[in-house]
Design a protein around this motif. Sequence first.
Motif, PDB file in Angstrom:
ATOM      1  N   GLU A   5       0.828  -1.207   0.000  1.00 13.14           N
ATOM      2  CA  GLU A   5       0.000   0.000   0.000  1.00 13.14           C
ATOM      3  C   GLU A   5       0.860   1.254   0.000  1.00 13.14           C
ATOM      4  OE1 GLU A   5      -3.972  -1.653   2.339  1.00 13.14           O
ATOM      5  OE2 GLU A   5      -2.284  -0.857   3.489  1.00 13.14           O
ATOM      6  N   ASN A   6       1.933   1.236   0.805  1.00 14.48           N
ATOM      7  CA  ASN A   6       2.810   2.405   0.894  1.00 14.48           C
ATOM      8  C   ASN A   6       3.563   2.638  -0.411  1.00 14.48           C
ATOM      9  OD1 ASN A   6       2.111   3.000   3.545  1.00 14.48           O
ATOM     10  ND2 ASN A   6       3.725   1.707   4.403  1.00 14.48           N
ATOM     11  N   ASN A  18       1.309   4.625  -2.860  1.00 16.87           N
ATOM     12  CA  ASN A  18       0.551   5.591  -2.062  1.00 16.87           C
ATOM     13  C   ASN A  18      -0.180   6.636  -2.901  1.00 16.87           C
ATOM     14  OD1 ASN A  18       2.746   7.078  -2.866  1.00 16.87           O
ATOM     15  ND2 ASN A  18       3.486   7.553  -0.814  1.00 16.87           N
ATOM     16  N   LYS A  19       0.118   6.702  -4.195  1.00 15.39           N
ATOM     17  CA  LYS A  19      -0.611   7.614  -5.076  1.00 15.39           C
ATOM     18  C   LYS A  19      -1.746   6.903  -5.808  1.00 15.39           C
ATOM     19  CE  LYS A  19       3.257  10.802  -5.725  1.00 15.39           C
ATOM     20  NZ  LYS A  19       4.143  11.491  -6.717  1.00 15.39           N
ATOM     21  N   GLN A  28      -5.600   4.618   0.210  1.00 21.82           N
ATOM     22  CA  GLN A  28      -4.323   3.907   0.305  1.00 21.82           C
ATOM     23  C   GLN A  28      -4.434   2.675   1.183  1.00 21.82           C
ATOM     24  OE1 GLN A  28      -0.850   6.208   1.467  1.00 21.82           O
ATOM     25  NE2 GLN A  28       0.128   4.411   2.349  1.00 21.82           N
ATOM     26  N   SER A  29      -4.951   2.841   2.396  1.00 22.09           N
ATOM     27  CA  SER A  29      -4.983   1.740   3.355  1.00 22.09           C
ATOM     28  C   SER A  29      -6.377   1.569   3.931  1.00 22.09           C
ATOM     29  CB  SER A  29      -3.997   1.991   4.500  1.00 22.09           C
ATOM     30  OG  SER A  29      -2.676   2.110   4.017  1.00 22.09           O
TER      31      SER A  29
END
Length: 273
Positions: free
Chosen positions: A248-249, A252-253, A262-263
Motif C-alpha cells: 500500500e505504501n 501511495n498515489k 491507500q490503506s
Amino acid sequence: MSVFFYTDRGNSQNEDFVYGNDDFGFILDGASGLGTNYLAGNSDAQIFSHFIGNQLITLLANEKMATNRALMQAVTNFAQKYRKELGKLSPDLWPSATFSCYRKIGDEMEFSWLGDSPITTFLTQQMRTFYDRTVPQNDQRIVTAFHQLLKKGEAIEVAKEEIKDDLIKNRQMKNTPNGYAILDPSPIGIARLSQKRVAIMQVEKIVVTSDGFYRLVDTFNECTPHQLGQFKDYGMLVLACDHLRQLENEDNKLLTYPRFKQSDDASILVWQK
C-alpha cells in the motif's frame, strides 16, 4: 484444533472487530453512514462494530440462540442505547458493518454472512468462499473511473470529489429491496442473512478476512484464495499484514492498484483442526 486472529488499523482508528474461539468466531467491518459522525467517540463505525462485537461474544456463546436472533438482540441493544441520536438521523446516516461468522451447531459448522468480508472454507474435497459480492461489483465501475482520473493527473482529493455522487448513490442502496443487505441498527439487513451449513467432519480450516486484508487477493494479487490456507499461526498473519502495508505504501498515489484509499483496516481470523 487452534484459533488465532489479528487486526491492524488502516484508517485513523480501527473500525474492524474480530473475535474467535473453537466454537464460533466472526469479523465485523464497520462503516460510518453518509455524512459526518454523530455519536460520541472516535467514529460511528467503530462505536457500532465494537458495541455489536462485544454483544455477540456473549450472545453467540448461548448454543440455544440462533445466529439471526443473536444479531437481532445485539442491534436492538445498540438502537436502545443510542435511541435519541439515531432518531434524529435518516437510515443512510446510520453506521453499518459487514458480518462474517463460523459457528458450531451440533455436528455441523454454520457459516453466516452479510456484506463483503470473505469466509474461505477448506473442506475435505474442496474449497469454498462465502460473501456478498454486491458492493464490490457495484463499486467496480466507480473504482475504474476514479483510477482513470488519477492516471490522467488529477489530484486524489479532486478525483474523489468527481466520483462522490455515484458512490453516495451506491451507499444509499443499503438495505433496500434492490440494493445490498448489511448489518445496521435496524432488523432489515438481518432478514437477508445468508447461511450455509457443512458437516464439521468435512471442515479442515476456515479463514475469515475483512475486505481490507483480502486486498492481498483481489487488489494486489499477492496470493490466491487457496493460498490463504497456508496461514498456520499468529506470526504469519502479522507478516502478511506487514507485507500488505508495504504494498500500500509503495503505491501511495493509487496509480498501480485501483482502490479508493491507500490503506484500510485489515483483519483475519483462522480456525483450523
